[in-house]
Design a protein around this motif. Structure first.
Motif, PDB file in Angstrom:
ATOM      1  N   ALA A   5      -6.094   9.023   6.788  1.00 30.61           N
ATOM      2  CA  ALA A   5      -6.151   8.012   5.740  1.00 30.61           C
ATOM      3  C   ALA A   5      -5.021   8.214   4.752  1.00 30.61           C
ATOM      4  O   ALA A   5      -4.643   9.325   4.439  1.00 30.61           O
ATOM      5  N   ARG A   6      -4.443   7.139   4.305  1.00 30.03           N
ATOM      6  CA  ARG A   6      -3.450   7.207   3.250  1.00 30.03           C
ATOM      7  C   ARG A   6      -3.703   6.047   2.298  1.00 30.03           C
ATOM      8  O   ARG A   6      -4.475   5.142   2.593  1.00 30.03           O
ATOM      9  N   SER A   7      -3.072   6.026   1.155  1.00 32.86           N
ATOM     10  CA  SER A   7      -3.262   4.966   0.186  1.00 32.86           C
ATOM     11  C   SER A   7      -1.925   4.443  -0.292  1.00 32.86           C
ATOM     12  O   SER A   7      -0.945   5.187  -0.377  1.00 32.86           O
ATOM     13  N   SER A   8      -1.894   3.160  -0.588  1.00 34.47           N
ATOM     14  CA  SER A   8      -0.698   2.569  -1.167  1.00 34.47           C
ATOM     15  C   SER A   8      -1.134   1.688  -2.321  1.00 34.47           C
ATOM     16  O   SER A   8      -2.277   1.264  -2.393  1.00 34.47           O
ATOM     17  N   ILE A   9      -0.199   1.418  -3.217  1.00 40.35           N
ATOM     18  CA  ILE A   9      -0.476   0.558  -4.356  1.00 40.35           C
ATOM     19  C   ILE A   9       0.363  -0.691  -4.172  1.00 40.35           C
ATOM     20  O   ILE A   9       1.582  -0.613  -4.023  1.00 40.35           O
ATOM     21  N   THR A  10      -0.281  -1.839  -4.138  1.00 39.74           N
ATOM     22  CA  THR A  10       0.434  -3.070  -3.851  1.00 39.74           C
ATOM     23  C   THR A  10       0.176  -4.128  -4.912  1.00 39.74           C
ATOM     24  O   THR A  10      -0.831  -4.100  -5.612  1.00 39.74           O
ATOM     25  N   CYS A  11       1.101  -5.055  -5.016  1.00 42.46           N
ATOM     26  CA  CYS A  11       0.975  -6.209  -5.904  1.00 42.46           C
ATOM     27  C   CYS A  11       0.708  -7.432  -5.033  1.00 42.46           C
ATOM     28  O   CYS A  11       1.261  -7.541  -3.933  1.00 42.46           O
ATOM     29  N   SER A  12      -0.110  -8.359  -5.504  1.00 41.27           N
ATOM     30  CA  SER A  12      -0.457  -9.541  -4.716  1.00 41.27           C
ATOM     31  C   SER A  12       0.751 -10.427  -4.443  1.00 41.27           C
ATOM     32  O   SER A  12       0.707 -11.287  -3.570  1.00 41.27           O
ATOM     33  N   SER A  13       1.846 -10.225  -5.187  1.00 44.88           N
ATOM     34  CA  SER A  13       3.058 -11.010  -4.951  1.00 44.88           C
ATOM     35  C   SER A  13       4.076 -10.276  -4.081  1.00 44.88           C
ATOM     36  O   SER A  13       5.173 -10.767  -3.851  1.00 44.88           O
ATOM     37  N   GLY A  14       3.746  -9.069  -3.613  1.00 48.75           N
ATOM     38  CA  GLY A  14       4.609  -8.384  -2.669  1.00 48.75           C
ATOM     39  C   GLY A  14       5.214  -7.069  -3.123  1.00 48.75           C
ATOM     40  O   GLY A  14       5.799  -6.349  -2.316  1.00 48.75           O
ATOM     41  N   HIS A  15       5.100  -6.703  -4.403  1.00 48.41           N
ATOM     42  CA  HIS A  15       5.648  -5.421  -4.858  1.00 48.41           C
ATOM     43  C   HIS A  15       4.749  -4.276  -4.383  1.00 48.41           C
ATOM     44  O   HIS A  15       3.543  -4.453  -4.227  1.00 48.41           O
ATOM     45  N   SER A  16       5.332  -3.103  -4.166  1.00 50.55           N
ATOM     46  CA  SER A  16       4.526  -1.975  -3.701  1.00 50.55           C
ATOM     47  C   SER A  16       5.079  -0.670  -4.265  1.00 50.55           C
ATOM     48  O   SER A  16       6.261  -0.568  -4.605  1.00 50.55           O
ATOM     49  N   TRP A  17       4.203   0.337  -4.355  1.00 53.06           N
ATOM     50  CA  TRP A  17       4.560   1.651  -4.882  1.00 53.06           C
ATOM     51  C   TRP A  17       3.888   2.719  -4.039  1.00 53.06           C
ATOM     52  O   TRP A  17       2.820   2.498  -3.475  1.00 53.06           O
ATOM     53  N   GLU A  18       4.518   3.888  -3.968  1.00 49.91           N
ATOM     54  CA  GLU A  18       3.921   5.031  -3.292  1.00 49.91           C
ATOM     55  C   GLU A  18       2.864   5.657  -4.204  1.00 49.91           C
ATOM     56  O   GLU A  18       2.917   5.526  -5.423  1.00 49.91           O
ATOM     57  N   MET A  19       1.917   6.374  -3.594  1.00 49.40           N
ATOM     58  CA  MET A  19       0.851   6.992  -4.376  1.00 49.40           C
ATOM     59  C   MET A  19       1.400   8.012  -5.378  1.00 49.40           C
ATOM     60  O   MET A  19       0.854   8.180  -6.462  1.00 49.40           O
TER      61      MET A  19
END
Length: 209
Positions: free
Chosen positions: A176-190
């Motif tokens: 399992a891993r996790s990511s942080i995402t924005c509903s408009s397409g932006h993303s960040w690492e944990m």
């Protein structure tokens, strides 16, 4: 048939779904919010009269028991009922449906059943915005720990982005891993979560100032 863009201010122009005023992503997010609202509403009951954790059991000086009601939770619970009831009233009036019981689970279920009609109407973007707003308001009253990121939603910190940040668990590479995402397409690492949360809190403070 002429294709028109989704009106919810995405970073890039996204066409609306066939027969709808919103894009597929916004429709899916609205449905998700409607399904999670009863859960959040029920969970908020536990935060009406919060009791802080005792980090130092031996220290009693200056401590104070919080036995009062949290007004922000009461406001959030009132807002969710009022908004769901208002939109349900429109559906009842326009489609001649039988009014659902005045409870968050029943109202949310009623709106979910009629979501296809709602998202085809001119105020569909207002509906999606309000449902997203009350879900975010309830999440703020619950204020989950970083370990419970799957329920966290915040406004995106990217300038001029109207999307929301959601941390969701994913599966990959056998673990399992996790990511942080924005509903408009932006993303960040944990690993960027701490800095990102600081930006979110700074943004909230500037808005409320």
């Amino acid at each position: 048939m002429k294709v028109h863009p989704c009106p919810r201010n995405h970073v890039q122009e996204i066409p609306a779904a066939a027969g709808s005023a919103l894009c597929v992503r916004c429709i899916g997010q609205a449905e998700h919010n409607l399904r999670i609202l009863p859960v959040l509403h029920q969970e908020s009951l536990h935060h009406l009269s919060p009791t802080p954790r005792r980090t130092n059991p031996t220290k009693v000086s200056g401590s104070r028991k919080r036995d009062h009601l949290d007004i922000s939770v009461l406001d959030a619970r009132h807002n969710i009922l009022a908004i769901l009831e208002s939109w349900s009233g429109i559906v009842v009036e326009k489609l001649g449906r039988v009014s659902p019981d005045r409870s968050v689970p029943q109202l949310a279920r009623f709106l979910t059943v009629n979501l296809e009609w709602i998202t085809a109407q001119p105020p569909a973007a207002d509906f999606a915005d309000e449902i997203e707003s009350i879900a975010a308001e309830l999440r703020r009253t619950i204020d989950p720990d970083p370990s419970e990121l799957s329920t966290l939603t915040r406004k995106c910190v990217v300038n001029d982005c109207a999307g929301t940040i959601t941390a969701e668990p994913q599966r990959g590479g056998g673990k399992a891993r996790s990511s942080i995402t924005c509903s408009s397409g932006h993303s960040w690492e944990m690993r960027e979560w701490l800095a990102l949360r600081q930006l979110i809190e700074r943004q909230r403070k500037s808005v409320s100032a």
